[in-house]
Design a protein around this motif. Structure first.
Motif, mmCIF file in Angstrom:
data_model
loop_
_atom_site.group_PDB
_atom_site.id
_atom_site.type_symbol
_atom_site.label_atom_id
_atom_site.label_comp_id
_atom_site.label_asym_id
_atom_site.label_seq_id
_atom_site.Cartn_x
_atom_site.Cartn_y
_atom_site.Cartn_z
ATOM 1 N N MET A 1 61.584 -35.461 85.865
ATOM 2 C CA MET A 1 62.636 -36.443 86.127
ATOM 3 C C MET A 1 63.425 -36.094 87.387
ATOM 4 O O MET A 1 63.871 -36.984 88.103
ATOM 5 N N ALA A 2 63.627 -34.803 87.646
ATOM 6 C CA ALA A 2 64.284 -34.382 88.889
ATOM 7 C C ALA A 2 63.202 -34.270 89.959
ATOM 8 O O ALA A 2 62.382 -33.350 89.941
ATOM 9 N N ILE A 3 63.172 -35.236 90.891
ATOM 10 C CA ILE A 3 62.015 -35.364 91.780
ATOM 11 C C ILE A 3 61.816 -34.166 92.703
ATOM 12 O O ILE A 3 60.717 -33.956 93.198
ATOM 13 N N ALA A 4 62.871 -33.389 92.944
ATOM 14 C CA ALA A 4 62.726 -32.234 93.831
ATOM 15 C C ALA A 4 62.288 -30.974 93.079
ATOM 16 O O ALA A 4 62.063 -29.941 93.697
ATOM 17 N N ASP A 5 62.147 -31.073 91.748
ATOM 18 C CA ASP A 5 61.693 -29.928 90.954
ATOM 19 C C ASP A 5 60.184 -30.016 90.732
ATOM 20 O O ASP A 5 59.598 -31.100 90.766
ATOM 21 N N LYS A 6 59.555 -28.876 90.467
ATOM 22 C CA LYS A 6 58.118 -28.838 90.165
ATOM 23 C C LYS A 6 57.324 -29.609 91.222
ATOM 24 O O LYS A 6 56.486 -30.443 90.903
ATOM 25 N N GLN A 7 57.603 -29.337 92.479
ATOM 26 C CA GLN A 7 57.022 -30.143 93.544
ATOM 27 C C GLN A 7 55.510 -29.933 93.658
ATOM 28 O O GLN A 7 55.006 -28.821 93.507
ATOM 29 N N ASP A 8 54.826 -31.033 93.919
ATOM 30 C CA ASP A 8 53.372 -31.041 94.055
ATOM 31 C C ASP A 8 53.009 -30.617 95.483
ATOM 32 O O ASP A 8 52.682 -31.444 96.326
ATOM 33 N N ALA A 9 53.059 -29.306 95.712
ATOM 34 C CA ALA A 9 52.819 -28.802 97.065
ATOM 35 C C ALA A 9 51.438 -29.180 97.577
ATOM 36 O O ALA A 9 51.270 -29.560 98.746
ATOM 37 N N GLU A 10 50.441 -29.110 96.709
ATOM 38 C CA GLU A 10 49.081 -29.443 97.129
ATOM 39 C C GLU A 10 48.984 -30.905 97.561
ATOM 40 O O GLU A 10 48.385 -31.222 98.596
ATOM 41 N N GLY A 11 49.574 -31.796 96.781
ATOM 42 C CA GLY A 11 49.541 -33.211 97.132
ATOM 43 C C GLY A 11 50.317 -33.517 98.397
ATOM 44 O O GLY A 11 49.887 -34.330 99.232
ATOM 45 N N ILE A 12 51.476 -32.880 98.555
ATOM 46 C CA ILE A 12 52.294 -33.089 99.746
ATOM 47 C C ILE A 12 51.522 -32.654 100.993
ATOM 48 O O ILE A 12 51.457 -33.376 101.998
ATOM 49 N N ARG A 13 50.899 -31.489 100.918
ATOM 50 C CA ARG A 13 50.174 -30.983 102.089
ATOM 51 C C ARG A 13 48.926 -31.830 102.377
ATOM 52 O O ARG A 13 48.573 -32.050 103.545
ATOM 53 N N ALA A 14 48.267 -32.312 101.337
ATOM 54 C CA ALA A 14 47.090 -33.155 101.555
ATOM 55 C C ALA A 14 47.484 -34.458 102.245
ATOM 56 O O ALA A 14 46.787 -34.918 103.164
ATOM 57 N N SER A 15 48.595 -35.060 101.828
ATOM 58 C CA SER A 15 49.041 -36.292 102.474
ATOM 59 C C SER A 15 49.486 -36.027 103.906
ATOM 60 O O SER A 15 49.247 -36.851 104.795
ATOM 61 N N ALA A 16 50.132 -34.896 104.144
ATOM 62 C CA ALA A 16 50.512 -34.555 105.517
ATOM 63 C C ALA A 16 49.272 -34.436 106.402
ATOM 64 O O ALA A 16 49.287 -34.858 107.566
ATOM 65 N N ASP A 17 48.201 -33.888 105.861
ATOM 66 C CA ASP A 17 46.948 -33.797 106.622
ATOM 67 C C ASP A 17 46.415 -35.196 106.963
ATOM 68 O O ASP A 17 45.875 -35.414 108.053
ATOM 69 N N GLU A 18 46.554 -36.129 106.023
ATOM 70 C CA GLU A 18 46.130 -37.507 106.289
ATOM 71 C C GLU A 18 46.936 -38.119 107.433
ATOM 72 O O GLU A 18 46.388 -38.848 108.277
ATOM 73 N N ILE A 19 48.223 -37.814 107.483
ATOM 74 C CA ILE A 19 49.066 -38.345 108.556
ATOM 75 C C ILE A 19 48.694 -37.703 109.889
ATOM 76 O O ILE A 19 48.717 -38.370 110.938
ATOM 77 N N GLU A 20 48.325 -36.439 109.866
ATOM 78 C CA GLU A 20 47.847 -35.795 111.092
ATOM 79 C C GLU A 20 46.624 -36.532 111.648
ATOM 80 O O GLU A 20 46.480 -36.693 112.865
ATOM 81 N N GLN A 21 45.753 -36.991 110.764
ATOM 82 C CA GLN A 21 44.589 -37.750 111.220
ATOM 83 C C GLN A 21 45.004 -39.063 111.879
ATOM 84 O O GLN A 21 44.412 -39.484 112.883
#
Length: 220
Positions: free
Chosen positions: A74-94
């Motif tokens: 429920m607290a969106i900044a807790d238990k952050q999905d680091a793998e998903g965040i980094r994968a999406s950042a890689d998509e933006i790099e493309q």
């Protein structure tokens, strides 16, 4: 590479805005705003609205939807999905690289996003190896803030950051946006903060501010 909705300028494109939607939306979400920005007829800006991948989202009972990363509590900044965040950042790099192949240098590219999309714009932009024209973070927060000191790109230490938030936001509390702003200010970033009496949305005064900022960052 992510599929995208693109809006081309009247003439040749000389700059690009890569604009990321929020959780459960898609690339169409902010298309109508382009005509409301008040950019000049000769602005030369290509707008790129990518669609996030479809993935299960824990907070929504595992329902698959377009999401840049998982929300695990429920607290969106807790238990952050680091793998998903980094994968999406890689998509933006493309996507940034593709703009380069089409003749748009990084210093003529703005990364923008709303909510989850804004979180990815901040994460990717502050770590991008070449200087960008600006970062626009709407109704969002800075994810994985604890890793930024070790991962920040020196090239974007001076990047202009437009951050806007609704004072009545029930989805991403404004306090979280303010904490992200303060974290970036303390790290020496150039953050322009704007708050509006609204919920998790955009409003016309905000759109006018965005238009002026884009005109400054991406002059024709």
């Amino acid at each position: 590479m992510l599929d995208c909705i693109e809006i081309e300028p009247n003439g040749p494109a000389t700059a690009s805005v890569i604009w990321l939607h929020g959780l459960g939306a898609d690339g169409n979400d902010f298309v109508p705003i382009v005509d409301e920005l008040g950019l000049g007829a000769d602005h030369g800006v290509r707008f790129v609205f990518p669609n996030a991948p479809v993935r299960p989202v824990t907070i929504n009972n595992g329902m698959p939807m377009r999401a840049w990363y998982d929300i695990k509590g429920m607290a969106i900044a807790d238990k952050q999905d680091a793998e998903g965040i980094r994968a999406s950042a890689d998509e933006i790099e493309q996507l940034i690289a593709r703009e380069g192949e089409r003749g748009i240098a990084p210093e003529r590219i703005v990364l923008a996003g709303f909510s989850q999309g804004g979180a990815i714009a901040l994460h990717a932009g502050l770590r991008h190896a070449s200087p960008l024209a600006g970062l626009m973070a709407l109704s969002t927060y800075l994810p994985l803030a604890e890793t930024l000191p070790a991962e920040a790109s020196e090239a974007n230490r001076g990047v202009s950051i437009l951050q806007a938030h609704g004072s009545q936001d029930p989805v991403v509390p404004m306090q979280l946006g303010e904490a992200s702003r303060d974290h970036m200010l303390e790290a020496g970033y150039d953050v322009g903060w704007h708050e509006y009496p609204m919920q998790h949305q955009v409003c016309m005064p905000q759109i006018a501010t965005i238009g002026r900022w884009l005109t400054e960052r991406l002059p024709a």
